[in-house]
Write an enzyme that holds these catalytic residues in place. Structure first.
Site, PDB file in Angstrom:
ATOM      1  N   SER A 272      40.456  46.001  36.169  1.00  0.00           N
ATOM      2  CA  SER A 272      40.955  44.757  35.589  1.00  0.00           C
ATOM      3  C   SER A 272      39.776  43.860  35.265  1.00  0.00           C
ATOM      4  O   SER A 272      38.775  43.845  36.000  1.00  0.00           O
ATOM      5  CB  SER A 272      41.897  44.053  36.573  1.00  0.00           C
ATOM      6  OG  SER A 272      42.437  42.879  36.013  1.00  0.00           O
TER       7      SER A 272
ATOM      8  N   LYS B 272      56.796  47.716  30.818  1.00  0.00           N
ATOM      9  CA  LYS B 272      57.563  47.396  29.623  1.00  0.00           C
ATOM     10  C   LYS B 272      56.946  46.189  28.904  1.00  0.00           C
ATOM     11  O   LYS B 272      56.368  45.314  29.572  1.00  0.00           O
ATOM     12  CB  LYS B 272      59.042  47.147  29.966  1.00  0.00           C
ATOM     13  CG  LYS B 272      59.288  45.881  30.817  1.00  0.00           C
ATOM     14  CD  LYS B 272      59.505  44.656  29.941  1.00  0.00           C
ATOM     15  CE  LYS B 272      59.556  43.389  30.739  1.00  0.00           C
ATOM     16  NZ  LYS B 272      59.616  42.183  29.904  1.00  0.00           N
TER      17      LYS B 272
END
Length: 308
Positions: free
Chosen positions: A36, A90
């Protein structure tokens, strides 16, 4: 079977709130790395990019990709090409075409690809599906209204092209609708409201139908304050069905018939482990296809500027 060596890419709020707790409680996984730009996970190896992570930790077997959808394809392509199973938050991508390409790549590499739709695993969704399968549906209304300032404070990516705007939560409703209806539906009309200073909509209304002429309408809005609304109401020959609180509760004619504790992400990771062990993929693009159709067919209406 040994636990799946898992890595997570994109350590943000959804990872801390949902992914990490779900993985920690599932014996099918061993979390061994994260990548990240800004976040880290305690107790494991952390990297600034997926390239660094894949090069440094060859033991990784599966990767969960949790960055914004505009940036997901490149990471997924790298992970699949390296022979890793991939879990897609999603929506699974910014376009239908890129996800189709990833699905083909996963098949070619012999690894699993999972397009996750967490709202399908809400506690009362399967009960709603069973109820609708046993009756005739006369009409359905979807009301999905929430406060963007509460759920997505200062998240600029969500207002950029490809960030989906109000369809970020709205696609959750579409994932439920496409799962519980007995037949496929298609959009017949849509209006998308764009703040004059944003590239993604803040509200949308849509109508749908199916081969039998179903009367289905959906309303999404990011400007709702106070009580949030995540409801699906169906008028049927067996009574009025209300699937409320994002799929948590099911009522028929005002009587609560199904309610359980929420376990969406634990069930997603259970499903991911199933398909990895079975050597198959699970990539349903119906919810994303409806969003794409709304942008294609919808009338654009410009509204006042939005500021966090």
């Amino acid at each position: 079977m040994s636990p799946i060596n898992l890595a997570i890419v994109g350590v943000g709020k959804i990872v801390r709130d949902q992914h990490l707790p779900a993985v920690a409680k599932n014996a099918d996984y061993r979390l061994i790395a994260a990548a990240s730009r800004h976040g880290t996970v305690d107790g494991i190896d952390n990297f600034k990019s997926i390239d660094e992570m894949l090069a440094a930790v060859p033991a990784i077997e599966a990767v969960s990709l949790c960055m914004p959808p505009q940036y997901r394809y490149e990471a997924a392509e790298k992970a699949l090409s390296a022979g890793k199973h991939v879990f897609l938050e999603k929506p699974p991508g910014a376009t239908l075409s890129e996800v189709a390409d990833l699905e083909a790549l996963a098949a070619a590499r012999g690894v699993s690809l999972f397009a996750s739709w967490h709202s399908r695993y809400a506690p009362a969704v399967e009960a709603a599906k069973s109820f609708l399968a046993g009756t005739t549906i006369r009409s359905m209304r979807v009301i999905w209204k929430e406060d963007v300032r509460h759920w997505h404070p200062n998240q600029e990516w969500i207002w950029q092209a490809g960030g989906l705007g109000v369809f970020d939560p709205g696609i959750n409703a579409l994932s439920i609708v496409t799962h519980i209806l007995p037949r496929p539906v298609f959009i017949t009309a849509a209006t998308l409201e764009f703040p004059e200073n944003r590239d993604a909509p803040i509200a949308a209304t849509m109508t749908f139908s199916d081969a039998k002429g179903l009367d289905l309408a959906a309303e999404f809005d990011w400007r709702q304050t106070g009580k949030q609304s995540w409801d699906i109401v169906a008028e049927t020959d067996a009574g009025t069905m209300v699937l409320s609180e994002g799929g948590a509760k099911l009522s028929i004619d005002g009587k609560l018939v199904h309610e359980e504790p929420e376990q969406e992400y634990p069930m997603l990771y259970r499903r991911f482990a199933e398909i990895v062990k079975a050597g198959k993929s699970d990539v349903d693009l119906a919810p994303l296809r409806h969003v794409a159709d709304a942008f294609m067919l919808g009338r654009r209406k410009f509204v006042e500027a939005f500021h966090d």
